[in-house]
Design a protein around this motif. Structure first.
Motif, PDB file in Angstrom:
ATOM      1  N   TYR A 104      22.154  28.968  93.582  1.00 42.25           N
ATOM      2  CA  TYR A 104      21.111  28.128  94.160  1.00 42.25           C
ATOM      3  C   TYR A 104      21.345  27.900  95.658  1.00 42.25           C
ATOM      4  CZ  TYR A 104      20.722  23.210  95.641  1.00 42.25           C
ATOM      5  OH  TYR A 104      20.613  22.062  96.366  1.00 42.25           O
ATOM      6  N   LYS A 105      22.590  27.647  96.031  1.00 42.00           N
ATOM      7  CA  LYS A 105      22.867  27.360  97.450  1.00 42.00           C
ATOM      8  C   LYS A 105      22.667  28.606  98.305  1.00 42.00           C
ATOM      9  CE  LYS A 105      26.300  23.989  96.091  1.00 42.00           C
ATOM     10  NZ  LYS A 105      26.608  24.545  94.768  1.00 42.00           N
ATOM     11  N   ILE A 106      23.074  29.729  97.761  1.00 36.79           N
ATOM     12  CA  ILE A 106      22.925  30.970  98.535  1.00 36.79           C
ATOM     13  C   ILE A 106      21.457  31.357  98.633  1.00 36.79           C
ATOM     14  CG2 ILE A 106      23.451  33.448  98.492  1.00 36.79           C
ATOM     15  CD1 ILE A 106      26.219  32.550  97.318  1.00 36.79           C
ATOM     16  N   VAL A 107      20.730  31.189  97.535  1.00 34.88           N
ATOM     17  CA  VAL A 107      19.320  31.582  97.549  1.00 34.88           C
ATOM     18  C   VAL A 107      18.516  30.689  98.504  1.00 34.88           C
ATOM     19  CG1 VAL A 107      17.204  31.628  96.160  1.00 34.88           C
ATOM     20  CG2 VAL A 107      19.300  32.681  95.292  1.00 34.88           C
ATOM     21  N   ILE A 108      18.745  29.394  98.454  1.00 32.98           N
ATOM     22  CA  ILE A 108      17.940  28.512  99.321  1.00 32.98           C
ATOM     23  C   ILE A 108      18.216  28.805 100.799  1.00 32.98           C
ATOM     24  CG2 ILE A 108      19.558  26.535  99.284  1.00 32.98           C
ATOM     25  CD1 ILE A 108      15.741  26.300  99.358  1.00 32.98           C
ATOM     26  N   SER A 109      19.482  29.044 101.125  1.00 33.63           N
ATOM     27  CA  SER A 109      19.779  29.315 102.541  1.00 33.63           C
ATOM     28  C   SER A 109      19.274  30.707 102.932  1.00 33.63           C
ATOM     29  CB  SER A 109      21.277  29.175 102.815  1.00 33.63           C
ATOM     30  OG  SER A 109      22.007  30.081 102.038  1.00 33.63           O
ATOM     31  N   ALA A 110      19.369  31.664 102.025  1.00 38.93           N
ATOM     32  CA  ALA A 110      18.904  33.016 102.350  1.00 38.93           C
ATOM     33  C   ALA A 110      17.390  33.042 102.543  1.00 38.93           C
ATOM     34  CB  ALA A 110      19.313  33.994 101.248  1.00 38.93           C
ATOM     35  N   ILE A 111      16.672  32.332 101.664  1.00 37.13           N
ATOM     36  CA  ILE A 111      15.205  32.310 101.796  1.00 37.13           C
ATOM     37  C   ILE A 111      14.820  31.728 103.153  1.00 37.13           C
ATOM     38  CG2 ILE A 111      13.101  31.171 100.979  1.00 37.13           C
ATOM     39  CD1 ILE A 111      14.136  31.400  98.162  1.00 37.13           C
ATOM     40  N   THR A 112      15.483  30.648 103.546  1.00 42.63           N
ATOM     41  CA  THR A 112      15.134  29.985 104.800  1.00 42.63           C
ATOM     42  C   THR A 112      15.434  30.883 105.991  1.00 42.63           C
ATOM     43  OG1 THR A 112      15.839  27.984 103.703  1.00 42.63           O
ATOM     44  CG2 THR A 112      15.349  27.818 106.037  1.00 42.63           C
ATOM     45  N   ILE A 169      22.437  17.808  98.166  1.00 43.20           N
ATOM     46  CA  ILE A 169      21.391  17.481  97.200  1.00 43.20           C
ATOM     47  C   ILE A 169      21.748  17.961  95.793  1.00 43.20           C
ATOM     48  CG2 ILE A 169      18.969  17.854  96.604  1.00 43.20           C
ATOM     49  CD1 ILE A 169      18.485  18.062  99.658  1.00 43.20           C
ATOM     50  N   GLY A 170      22.450  19.064  95.722  1.00 40.54           N
ATOM     51  CA  GLY A 170      22.749  19.644  94.422  1.00 40.54           C
ATOM     52  C   GLY A 170      23.383  18.649  93.460  1.00 40.54           C
ATOM     53  N   GLY A 171      24.140  17.727  94.001  1.00 38.40           N
ATOM     54  CA  GLY A 171      24.689  16.656  93.185  1.00 38.40           C
ATOM     55  C   GLY A 171      25.889  17.067  92.370  1.00 38.40           C
ATOM     56  N   SER A 172      25.727  18.090  91.561  1.00 37.76           N
ATOM     57  CA  SER A 172      26.796  18.412  90.633  1.00 37.76           C
ATOM     58  C   SER A 172      27.926  19.205  91.272  1.00 37.76           C
ATOM     59  CB  SER A 172      26.238  19.208  89.474  1.00 37.76           C
ATOM     60  OG  SER A 172      25.896  20.484  89.948  1.00 37.76           O
ATOM     61  N   SER A 173      27.642  19.867  92.380  1.00 39.73           N
ATOM     62  CA  SER A 173      28.695  20.709  92.934  1.00 39.73           C
ATOM     63  C   SER A 173      29.800  19.831  93.519  1.00 39.73           C
ATOM     64  CB  SER A 173      28.136  21.633  94.010  1.00 39.73           C
ATOM     65  OG  SER A 173      28.105  20.959  95.230  1.00 39.73           O
ATOM     66  N   GLN A 174      30.987  20.223  93.308  1.00 37.14           N
ATOM     67  CA  GLN A 174      32.125  19.371  93.677  1.00 37.14           C
ATOM     68  C   GLN A 174      32.890  19.949  94.862  1.00 37.14           C
ATOM     69  OE1 GLN A 174      32.630  16.326  91.937  1.00 37.14           O
ATOM     70  NE2 GLN A 174      30.629  16.954  91.215  1.00 37.14           N
ATOM     71  N   SER A 175      32.195  20.670  95.724  1.00 38.44           N
ATOM     72  CA  SER A 175      32.897  21.270  96.847  1.00 38.44           C
ATOM     73  C   SER A 175      31.946  21.488  98.017  1.00 38.44           C
ATOM     74  CB  SER A 175      33.491  22.616  96.420  1.00 38.44           C
ATOM     75  OG  SER A 175      32.435  23.480  96.069  1.00 38.44           O
ATOM     76  N   ILE A 233      15.870  24.046  88.896  1.00 39.81           N
ATOM     77  CA  ILE A 233      15.398  24.324  87.527  1.00 39.81           C
ATOM     78  C   ILE A 233      15.748  25.765  87.147  1.00 39.81           C
ATOM     79  CG2 ILE A 233      13.344  24.613  86.070  1.00 39.81           C
ATOM     80  CD1 ILE A 233      12.065  22.337  87.771  1.00 39.81           C
ATOM     81  N   TRP A 234      15.504  26.689  88.079  1.00 40.22           N
ATOM     82  CA  TRP A 234      15.695  28.103  87.761  1.00 40.22           C
ATOM     83  C   TRP A 234      17.168  28.519  87.740  1.00 40.22           C
ATOM     84  CZ3 TRP A 234      11.387  30.469  91.351  1.00 40.22           C
ATOM     85  CH2 TRP A 234      10.140  30.267  90.732  1.00 40.22           C
ATOM     86  N   LEU A 235      17.892  28.016  88.731  1.00 37.01           N
ATOM     87  CA  LEU A 235      19.242  28.572  88.937  1.00 37.01           C
ATOM     88  C   LEU A 235      20.360  27.595  88.613  1.00 37.01           C
ATOM     89  CD1 LEU A 235      18.509  30.266  92.379  1.00 37.01           C
ATOM     90  CD2 LEU A 235      18.613  31.397  90.160  1.00 37.01           C
ATOM     91  N   GLY A 236      19.998  26.345  88.334  1.00 39.74           N
ATOM     92  CA  GLY A 236      21.043  25.349  88.121  1.00 39.74           C
ATOM     93  C   GLY A 236      21.655  24.943  89.450  1.00 39.74           C
ATOM     94  N   THR A 237      22.822  24.306  89.382  1.00 39.43           N
ATOM     95  CA  THR A 237      23.393  23.751  90.607  1.00 39.43           C
ATOM     96  C   THR A 237      24.557  24.587  91.134  1.00 39.43           C
ATOM     97  OG1 THR A 237      24.813  22.381  89.247  1.00 39.43           O
ATOM     98  CG2 THR A 237      22.767  21.388  90.046  1.00 39.43           C
ATOM     99  N   GLY A 238      24.687  25.784  90.651  1.00 38.51           N
ATOM    100  CA  GLY A 238      25.843  26.608  91.027  1.00 38.51           C
ATOM    101  C   GLY A 238      25.692  27.280  92.374  1.00 38.51           C
ATOM    102  N   GLU A 239      26.499  28.303  92.563  1.00 37.36           N
ATOM    103  CA  GLU A 239      26.514  29.017  93.846  1.00 37.36           C
ATOM    104  C   GLU A 239      25.183  29.697  94.129  1.00 37.36           C
ATOM    105  OE1 GLU A 239      28.936  28.737  95.997  1.00 37.36           O
ATOM    106  OE2 GLU A 239      29.880  27.433  94.519  1.00 37.36           O
TER     107      GLU A 239
END
Lengths: 270, 263
Positions: free
Chosen positions: B128-136, B204-210, B120-126
């Motif tokens: 979001y993926k970097i933030v979720i992995s960094a937080i973990t 899970i992001g769904g929209s990312s194509q890579s 919701i906050w960051l969309g499905t771009g880069e």
């Protein structure tokens, strides 16, 4: 440098509100250039006394003064002019032998080249030439002990505080290290405070043996050791040595029994 | 006697490789003999073929490259923030007091549960993926760094003090080097979870194509099981390389940890 200890008492807060008196009104003058051994059962506060003299622990009450006999009117605070050799050695495991020995000089801000040169000389003097770049973990117990000794000696402080430095060594290595320490003392004549619970070691090394009581630690008796210097291993079998050993043994025996009873009581207490 | 010992040593070296070869061969034979459908379990030879094709058409290197970049980006953020805060907490009681309740509350939270919010906050771009992995990855790193600083041998600190080190010198020359093994242990854990979270986020992001997660999902949805296995092989090799790299860095930066009882 004289170390003058006056009425020093150290109290630790114990479990259940009962305070532990580690040292009680300890008074002694550790004279310049004299090798003094503190002999006593475990828990008699000998190590505590070293920490207080080294300025690493404040005393509950009493006073420690460091006095240059040439300038008796200018006493200095505990820790001045002293350096400690620890039972657990406390070498820095990530530093090479040379960098461990140079640590104190580095903290003073001595330039790298100069401090390494000084450290190298000290490493050589304890017989570790060729091991400068080794890490402490790669050395044997006796070699590590030499590194710890060199790290303290490189600072050329007049007072050497040694807390059971050889307790963890095997019997043969211990004898060799004792001899080497006696040689170093003969060369440098520092004021040495040496804590031990080994009677032979205390007599072999010391000019005086201060026998301490079980907790609370007090001075039970001060034995003067008038064996000639340099000390040699053969002296251990002389009648004079045997007489001193006998005397110290009888003094310490009672205290060890008391100390063991105290420990048993502490363990069985609710 | 020595010949026997030599033979034992040879067996010790050769046996692990032989077991792998045997396993792959047995797999190949069972799949062929039983005629198992490739959508359930493709033969190793088929997987190798697909692997080769995916390397040749560039889809595997490109997607693996994207994933690796995301992993290192997420890890770098987590490592900087985690080591920084952990060291700060270890050195300042105030910082530890302030940060502690937050860490205690957020650490046990499954970080995957944050994905909807981050989408919701960051969309499905880069981002979001970097933030979720960094937080973990941040949590194991900060906790290990803090513990490492706090649990430094008091004896070393006292010895340094006795040798004339100032409070600042003790922090820089004793406390931080002494905490390095623990900090590195945290970084290892952090790298492990970063890999997991980046792949999961790509799935899970769904929209990312890579990314490898995307590639896996795509192959799975059309039941190209050979591709799924080829992706898994690539990820396994990548993971093994990362672990080897970390071990190499450990040996370079903290060689003393190889010796127990170092002081």
């Amino acid at each position: 440098m004289d170390v003058i200890v006056e009425e020093v008492t150290q109290v630790w807060p114990g479990r259940g509100g009962a305070d532990i008196v580690a040292l009680e009104r300890f008074t002694h003058r550790f004279a310049s250039r004299r090798f003094s051994c503190l002999l006593g059962p475990s828990g008699c506060g000998k190590s505590t006394l070293l920490q207080i003299v080294g300025g690493l622990e404040p005393a509950t009450s009493g006073k420690v003064r460091i006095v240059d006999p040439a300038r008796p009117r200018e006493p200095r605070a505990p820790g001045a002019g002293s350096v400690m050799v620890w039972q657990s050695l406390n070498l820095f495991p990530w530093r090479s032998v040379l960098d461990n020995v140079a640590f104190g000089l580095e903290m003073q801000g001595m330039p790298r080249r100069e401090r390494r040169e000084r450290a190298r000389a000290l490493v050589a003097s304890v017989g570790l030439t060729g091991f400068e770049d080794y890490l402490p973990g790669q050395l044997s117990g006796g070699m590590r002990q030499r590194v710890a000794l060199a790290r303290a000696l490189v600072l050329e402080r007049p007072i050497l505080l040694m807390d059971e430095p050889f307790a963890a060594l095997d019997a043969q290595t211990k004898i060799i290290m004792q001899e080497e320490l006696a040689h170093i003392f003969d060369r440098t004549h520092k004021t040495v405070l040496f804590v031990t619970h080994a009677i032979e070691e205390a007599i072999f090394l010391g000019d005086e043996v201060i026998v301490m009581s079980a907790r609370p630690g007090r001075i039970k008796e001060v034995l003067a050791v008038d064996l000639p210097r340099p000390r040699t291993p053969e002296m251990v079998s002389t009648p004079a040595f045997a007489a001193l050993f006998d005397r110290a043994f009888h003094l310490i025996r009672e205290e060890v029994m008391t100390s063991m009873a105290q420990q048993a009581a502490a363990l069985s207490a609710p | 006697m020595s010949a026997a010992r030599g033979a034992t040593r040879l067996a010790e070296r050769a046996l692990p490789a032989l077991v792998i070869v045997f396993f792959v061969l047995a797999w190949e034979l069972v799949v062929r003999a039983r005629g198992i459908a490739p959508i359930y379990l493709p033969a190793p030879s088929a997987i190798a073929l697909y692997f080769g094709r995916m390397v040749a058409d560039g889809s595997l290197p490109a997607n693996l490259g994207v994933t690796v970049l995301r992993i290192f980006a997420g890890f770098a953020v987590a490592a900087l923030a985690g080591v920084g805060l952990g060291v700060l907490m270890g050195m300042s009681r105030l910082a530890a007091r302030i940060a502690d309740p937050w860490i205690a509350a957020l650490y046990p939270l499954p970080k995957i549960a944050l994905i909807p919010l981050l989408l919701i906050w960051l969309g499905t771009g880069e981002a979001y993926k970097i933030v979720i992995s960094a937080i973990t990855a941040f949590f194991p790193i900060v906790i290990s760094a803090y513990a490492g600083i706090r649990e430094v041998d008091r004896g070393l600190i006292k010895a340094a003090q006795d040798l004339g080190a100032s409070a600042r010198q003790i922090q820089l020359k004793v406390v931080i080097p002494a905490a390095i093994p623990s900090i590195f242990a945290g970084l290892h854990l952090g790298m492990g979870v970063t890999i997991i979270l980046v792949i999961a986020a790509e799935m899970i992001g769904g929209s990312s194509q890579s990314g490898m997660g995307y590639l896996l999902m795509q192959a799975g949805q059309v039941m190209e099981t050979e591709k799924v296995f080829a992706d898994l092989v690539a990820l396994a090799v990548f993971g093994a390389l990362v672990i080897k790299l970390q071990q190499w860095i450990d040996r370079k930066v903290a060689p003393w940890t190889a010796y127990r009882d170092g002081h």
